[in-house]
Design a protein around this motif. Structure first.
Motif, PDB file in Angstrom:
ATOM      1  N   ILE A 199       3.721   9.672  27.832  1.00 47.90           N
ATOM      2  CA  ILE A 199       4.233  11.046  28.433  1.00 47.90           C
ATOM      3  C   ILE A 199       3.449  12.086  28.825  1.00 47.90           C
ATOM      4  O   ILE A 199       2.559  12.445  27.874  1.00 47.90           O
ATOM      5  N   ASP A 200       3.328  12.388  29.901  1.00 47.60           N
ATOM      6  CA  ASP A 200       2.743  13.469  30.517  1.00 47.60           C
ATOM      7  C   ASP A 200       3.184  15.075  29.909  1.00 47.60           C
ATOM      8  O   ASP A 200       4.135  15.349  30.678  1.00 47.60           O
ATOM      9  N   TYR A 201       2.448  15.312  28.904  1.00 43.66           N
ATOM     10  CA  TYR A 201       2.965  16.659  28.397  1.00 43.66           C
ATOM     11  C   TYR A 201       2.489  17.848  29.324  1.00 43.66           C
ATOM     12  O   TYR A 201       3.297  18.647  29.579  1.00 43.66           O
ATOM     13  N   LYS A 202       1.289  17.654  29.880  1.00 44.40           N
ATOM     14  CA  LYS A 202       0.553  18.798  30.750  1.00 44.40           C
ATOM     15  C   LYS A 202       1.358  18.915  31.702  1.00 44.40           C
ATOM     16  O   LYS A 202       1.723  20.472  32.314  1.00 44.40           O
ATOM     17  N   THR A 203       2.025  18.219  32.432  1.00 42.66           N
ATOM     18  CA  THR A 203       2.939  18.462  33.868  1.00 42.66           C
ATOM     19  C   THR A 203       3.952  19.412  33.243  1.00 42.66           C
ATOM     20  O   THR A 203       4.630  20.357  33.744  1.00 42.66           O
ATOM     21  N   MET A 204       4.760  18.808  32.136  1.00 43.50           N
ATOM     22  CA  MET A 204       5.920  19.479  31.656  1.00 43.50           C
ATOM     23  C   MET A 204       5.507  21.182  31.242  1.00 43.50           C
ATOM     24  O   MET A 204       6.133  22.023  31.421  1.00 43.50           O
ATOM     25  N   ILE A 205       4.270  21.248  30.531  1.00 43.87           N
ATOM     26  CA  ILE A 205       3.812  22.390  30.224  1.00 43.87           C
ATOM     27  C   ILE A 205       3.818  23.517  31.355  1.00 43.87           C
ATOM     28  O   ILE A 205       4.122  24.650  31.630  1.00 43.87           O
ATOM     29  N   ASP A 206       2.918  22.860  32.375  1.00 44.42           N
ATOM     30  CA  ASP A 206       2.772  23.634  33.768  1.00 44.42           C
ATOM     31  C   ASP A 206       4.224  23.974  34.566  1.00 44.42           C
ATOM     32  O   ASP A 206       4.487  25.169  34.821  1.00 44.42           O
ATOM     33  N   ASN A 207       5.188  22.933  34.309  1.00 49.31           N
ATOM     34  CA  ASN A 207       6.325  23.307  35.064  1.00 49.31           C
ATOM     35  C   ASN A 207       6.972  24.437  34.318  1.00 49.31           C
ATOM     36  O   ASN A 207       7.720  25.267  34.839  1.00 49.31           O
ATOM     37  N   ALA A 208       7.309  24.246  32.976  1.00 49.45           N
ATOM     38  CA  ALA A 208       7.906  25.303  32.319  1.00 49.45           C
ATOM     39  C   ALA A 208       7.472  26.721  32.319  1.00 49.45           C
ATOM     40  O   ALA A 208       8.139  27.603  32.165  1.00 49.45           O
ATOM     41  N   LEU A 209       5.930  26.691  32.379  1.00 54.29           N
ATOM     42  CA  LEU A 209       5.420  28.165  32.373  1.00 54.29           C
ATOM     43  C   LEU A 209       5.637  28.602  33.938  1.00 54.29           C
ATOM     44  O   LEU A 209       5.572  30.098  34.167  1.00 54.29           O
ATOM     45  N   ASP A 210       5.941  27.662  34.908  1.00 59.06           N
ATOM     46  CA  ASP A 210       6.337  28.365  36.222  1.00 59.06           C
ATOM     47  C   ASP A 210       7.709  28.607  36.019  1.00 59.06           C
ATOM     48  O   ASP A 210       7.964  29.600  36.861  1.00 59.06           O
ATOM     49  N   LEU A 211       8.562  28.085  35.406  1.00 58.63           N
ATOM     50  CA  LEU A 211       9.839  28.615  35.562  1.00 58.63           C
ATOM     51  C   LEU A 211      10.427  29.725  34.451  1.00 58.63           C
ATOM     52  O   LEU A 211      11.216  30.337  34.619  1.00 58.63           O
ATOM     53  N   ALA A 212       9.496  29.888  33.555  1.00 65.67           N
ATOM     54  CA  ALA A 212       9.600  30.934  32.508  1.00 65.67           C
ATOM     55  C   ALA A 212       9.424  32.228  33.152  1.00 65.67           C
ATOM     56  O   ALA A 212       8.513  32.334  33.779  1.00 65.67           O
ATOM     57  N   GLU A 213      10.095  33.386  32.798  1.00 60.34           N
ATOM     58  CA  GLU A 213       9.934  34.541  33.353  1.00 60.34           C
ATOM     59  C   GLU A 213       8.775  34.995  32.375  1.00 60.34           C
ATOM     60  O   GLU A 213       8.079  36.105  32.898  1.00 60.34           O
ATOM     61  N   HIS A 214       8.657  34.780  31.223  1.00 58.57           N
ATOM     62  CA  HIS A 214       7.500  35.211  30.137  1.00 58.57           C
ATOM     63  C   HIS A 214       6.269  34.798  30.560  1.00 58.57           C
ATOM     64  O   HIS A 214       6.205  33.528  30.988  1.00 58.57           O
ATOM     65  N   THR A 215       5.161  35.781  30.889  1.00 60.42           N
ATOM     66  CA  THR A 215       4.001  35.162  31.260  1.00 60.42           C
ATOM     67  C   THR A 215       3.125  34.813  30.076  1.00 60.42           C
ATOM     68  O   THR A 215       3.009  35.650  29.065  1.00 60.42           O
ATOM     69  N   THR A 216       2.910  33.734  29.722  1.00 57.99           N
ATOM     70  CA  THR A 216       1.734  33.256  28.807  1.00 57.99           C
ATOM     71  C   THR A 216       0.446  33.377  28.907  1.00 57.99           C
ATOM     72  O   THR A 216      -0.059  32.485  29.966  1.00 57.99           O
ATOM     73  N   PRO A 217      -0.426  34.024  28.469  1.00 54.08           N
ATOM     74  CA  PRO A 217      -1.704  34.274  29.018  1.00 54.08           C
ATOM     75  C   PRO A 217      -2.703  33.251  28.848  1.00 54.08           C
ATOM     76  O   PRO A 217      -3.815  32.993  29.316  1.00 54.08           O
ATOM     77  N   ALA A 218      -2.366  32.383  27.609  1.00 55.22           N
ATOM     78  CA  ALA A 218      -3.266  31.486  27.419  1.00 55.22           C
ATOM     79  C   ALA A 218      -2.707  29.933  26.668  1.00 55.22           C
ATOM     80  O   ALA A 218      -1.563  30.053  25.910  1.00 55.22           O
ATOM     81  N   CYS A 219      -3.326  28.995  27.187  1.00 59.62           N
ATOM     82  CA  CYS A 219      -2.687  27.620  26.533  1.00 59.62           C
ATOM     83  C   CYS A 219      -3.938  26.803  26.044  1.00 59.62           C
ATOM     84  O   CYS A 219      -5.013  26.679  26.690  1.00 59.62           O
ATOM     85  N   VAL A 220      -3.919  26.061  24.791  1.00 64.21           N
ATOM     86  CA  VAL A 220      -4.794  25.620  24.139  1.00 64.21           C
ATOM     87  C   VAL A 220      -4.290  24.151  24.162  1.00 64.21           C
ATOM     88  O   VAL A 220      -3.310  23.901  23.760  1.00 64.21           O
ATOM     89  N   ILE A 221      -5.310  23.293  24.814  1.00 64.54           N
ATOM     90  CA  ILE A 221      -4.708  22.042  25.017  1.00 64.54           C
ATOM     91  C   ILE A 221      -5.763  20.934  24.288  1.00 64.54           C
ATOM     92  O   ILE A 221      -6.872  21.034  24.597  1.00 64.54           O
ATOM     93  N   LEU A 222      -4.988  19.923  23.730  1.00 63.79           N
ATOM     94  CA  LEU A 222      -5.697  18.998  22.929  1.00 63.79           C
ATOM     95  C   LEU A 222      -5.757  17.749  23.938  1.00 63.79           C
ATOM     96  O   LEU A 222      -4.769  17.151  24.475  1.00 63.79           O
ATOM     97  N   GLN A 223      -6.927  17.377  24.475  1.00 66.03           N
ATOM     98  CA  GLN A 223      -7.003  16.375  25.254  1.00 66.03           C
ATOM     99  C   GLN A 223      -6.966  14.775  24.382  1.00 66.03           C
ATOM    100  O   GLN A 223      -7.619  14.705  23.366  1.00 66.03           O
ATOM    101  N   ARG A 224      -6.027  13.833  24.854  1.00 71.11           N
ATOM    102  CA  ARG A 224      -5.840  12.634  24.238  1.00 71.11           C
ATOM    103  C   ARG A 224      -6.569  11.600  25.032  1.00 71.11           C
ATOM    104  O   ARG A 224      -6.243  11.725  26.595  1.00 71.11           O
ATOM    105  N   ASP A 225      -7.174  10.729  24.584  1.00 71.96           N
ATOM    106  CA  ASP A 225      -7.683   9.489  25.219  1.00 71.96           C
ATOM    107  C   ASP A 225      -6.924   9.026  26.259  1.00 71.96           C
ATOM    108  O   ASP A 225      -7.188   8.425  27.329  1.00 71.96           O
TER     109      ASP A 225
END
Length: 648
Positions: A199-225
């Motif tokens: 499951i591609d989490y990163k695309t869902m995170i990006d889409n959620a942050l685009d949809l949200a009214e609140h601006t989140t200044p930073a995201c920490v991403i764990l890269q999985r192989d």
């Protein structure tokens, strides 16, 4: 040790003394002098003048030398007042704290308490470097990996408030939670792993942050192989890179009444409800439950086969075992298919699990695939002393199957996201109480349970009604909803003044055993007769061919509502003559008034990721409503396959 009845009576008759004694197991920075503030009902607060840090209680005190165990320091380094708990904390630095077992990723690793403290304190440094401080929120959207636990504990270390969103939630659902919590940082991973897909989490995170009214200044991403992702410049930070340069930070003192986390649950208005958990009451309650309900001591291995996105994962994968100094198992897999129906038994055998906590749906899935429990013979389960079940009602058929095959106590216990721990259970660390199939056993200390009629009068023994709890709720239960006191009162406290409305229906029998029959909206009215769909399900589940079942009430022009049954067969079972046998069994056990005339045999039932069957959704589809697909659904294909049957 006092018996159950003595403990329960003491908790109701003198709650302050009872919970003051329990609070001695917590390492306080400033010990509370006030146990309960009841000056502003219905907003009760436990240990209001106490000061502590939950992360320090879960990690630091176990690593500390025994001579200074229990002593915390403020950021200035000055020694602060503490309570004398009489507990010999410390000296567990080299003991295993966390076992990560992932058949999905093909990975297994362990963390000692010292290693987990090191990782957590350094990730707290990462969060602090991104601007997170006491009271700020951190949204965690991660799979079942150790970094999810570390992120939770690191937030607590800073006095920040974490909000874990189940990994894989759709973007619009994640956006709604981001807008409500307004986080300073989002912590996520590039992907999650399921048995048949990544499951591609990163695309869902990006889409959620685009949809949200609140601006989140930073995201920490764990890269999985399994599926690395591209990072967005200026916002995204690599977990690995950030940790390479991180400096550890000390725990921040917080008030016992400060929020530890917000966990969202579905709301009837469509807007999720943010369940608030405080620091002090939460620690006191969970420490009490680990010993008294689950019979776990420091050093024991405890496994809650849940997900950190759910309340069970918060209470009994992360906080409960670690607060006590036990070893907790973090499992990224399924009860079947990873690789077979013996997956749970392998984990128990390899790690020496003493108590296993799972949802009944997991046992039903194992029973369906392996009805004779042939896989059990492959493993040494001599360490396993208890199987605890919660999440939805443990039907008698599954109870008897698990009891017979495992030969150990099987304990159904009932609690909710809102309460954070068991309302009713068999307290195995107090006394080995007899279990009644279909019952969650007895109310736990602090929970003054009453079953009420619609007019507020008390139901007789055996009479079904609304299960309510007299206020105040005990420590660890929600004090309110995030940012919405009015909704808290309207949702839980207005139906029966002075009581918390659980939303579940059931009854207390003549021995004081509690039977939870399902949500109150699962009570149907058949020609003026109120019937519990849970009671009908209990009859269907006793048939030897049935692996699991669901009953819903559907609209009927003549009778108002009538029940419809849906059953999933055990592997190799035949459907020949089954429907007639099930209908006859309901007529014999409940009566013709139940009017069950239709039972469909289906391949699977639609469920949430926590294992709850989506009865409300099924009922809406059957009644012809345009029912939205819940964000918590495990497999939308199952619901789509069932929809034509529901509509027929």
């Amino acid at each position: 040790m006092a018996g159950y009845r003595e403990l329960f009576d003491a908790s109701i008759e003198d709650a302050r003394t009872f919970w003051a004694q329990a609070a001695r197991a917590v390492t306080w920075i400033r010990a509370p002098h006030t146990v309960l503030d009841d000056t502003n009902p219905p907003f009760y607060r436990w240990f209001p003048d106490g000061e502590m840090n939950t992360c320090a209680n879960a990690l630091d005190r176990h690593v500390a030398g025994r001579q200074d165990a229990g002593q915390e320091r403020s950021d200035s380094g000055n020694q602060r007042e503490r309570s004398d708990s009489g507990e010999q904390w410390g000296g567990r630095g080299e003991q295993t704290a966390l076992i990560y077992d992932s058949p999905l990723a093909g990975t297994m690793r362990t963390y000692t308490y010292r290693q987990l403290l090191d990782e957590t304190s350094r990730f707290a440094g990462v969060l602090r470097g991104l601007g997170v401080g006491r009271g700020d929120r951190v949204v965690i959207y991660m799979p079942m990996v150790p970094e999810a636990v570390i992120a939770m504990l690191a937030s607590a270390r800073l006095g920040a408030v974490h909000s874990v969103v189940f990994g894989g939630f759709a973007a619009h659902e994640l956006a709604a939670r981001i807008d409500d919590a307004r986080p300073a940082v989002v912590v996520s991973a590039s992907c999650g792993i399921e048995p048949t897909r990544v499951i591609d989490y990163k695309t869902m995170i990006d889409n959620a942050l685009d949809l949200a009214e609140h601006t989140t200044p930073a995201c920490v991403i764990l890269q999985r192989d399994q599926a690395p992702c591209e990072l967005k410049a200026g916002r995204d930070v690599s977990w690995t890179d950030a940790m390479a340069d991180a400096h550890p930070v000390d725990p921040v003192p917080v008030a016992a009444t400060d929020p530890l986390y917000v966990l969202y649950t579905s709301g009837t208005t469509g807007k999720p409800k943010g369940i608030v958990r405080d620091n002090g009451g939460h620690a006191v309650a969970l420490l009490w439950t680990m010993r008294h309900i689950y019979d776990i001591e420091p050093g024991d291995v405890y496994w809650a086969a849940s997900d950190v996105g759910w309340v069970v994962g918060h209470s009994y994968i992360v906080y409960g075992p670690l607060l006590l100094g036990a070893t907790t198992v973090l499992y990224e897999g399924k009860p079947v298919g990873t690789p077979d129906a013996g997956a749970f038994w392998r984990v128990v055998a390899e790690h020496g699990v003493k108590a296993l906590f799972s949802a009944p749906t997991a046992m039903r899935a194992i029973k369906k695939e392996d009805p004779d429990a042939a896989h059990l013979a492959r493993y040494d389960l001599s360490t396993l002393q208890y199987l605890f079940q919660a999440g939805e009602r443990l039907d008698p058929g599954t109870y008897h199957w698990a009891s017979e095959k495992l030969g150990i106590p099987v304990i159904d216990h009932w609690w909710q996201t809102e309460t954070g721990w068991s309302i009713a259970a068999a307290p195995m660390g107090v006394e080995p109480m007899s279990v009644k199939p279909g019952s969650a056993t007895v109310p736990m200390p602090g929970y003054d349970v009453h079953v009420l009629r619609p007019d507020g009068t008390e139901c007789d023994a055996g009479e079904e009604g609304s299960i309510c709890i007299k206020l105040p709720l005990p420590p660890g239960a929600l004090p309110t909803l995030w940012g919405d006191d009015e909704r808290y009162v309207a949702s839980y406290l207005s139906a029966f003044p002075g009581y918390y409305l659980s939303g579940d229906g059931g009854y207390l029998d003549e021995d004081g055993y509690l039977f939870v029959m399902g949500r109150t909206d699962d009570v149907i009215n058949v020609a003026g007769h109120r019937l519990s769909t849970g009671a009908i399900e209990a009859v269907l589940a006793t048939h030897p061919a049935v692996a699991e079942c669901a009953v819903i009430g559907v609209a009927d022009a003549i009778k108002g509502q009538v029940p419809r049954g849906f059953v999933v067969l055990k592997s190799g079972a035949s459907a020949d003559g089954l429907v007639d046998e099930l209908i006859a069994a309901v007529r014999d056990n409940i009566g013709a008034v139940a009017n069950l005339k239709r039972v469909d045999v289906v391949s699977a039932l639609p469920k949430t990721r926590s294992g709850k069957i989506l009865r409300k959704t099924m009922r809406g589809i059957a009644d012809g409503r345009d029912e939205p697909v819940p964000s918590t659904i495990e497999d939308v294909d199952v619901l789509e396959a069932l929809t034509p049957i529901l509509q027929s």
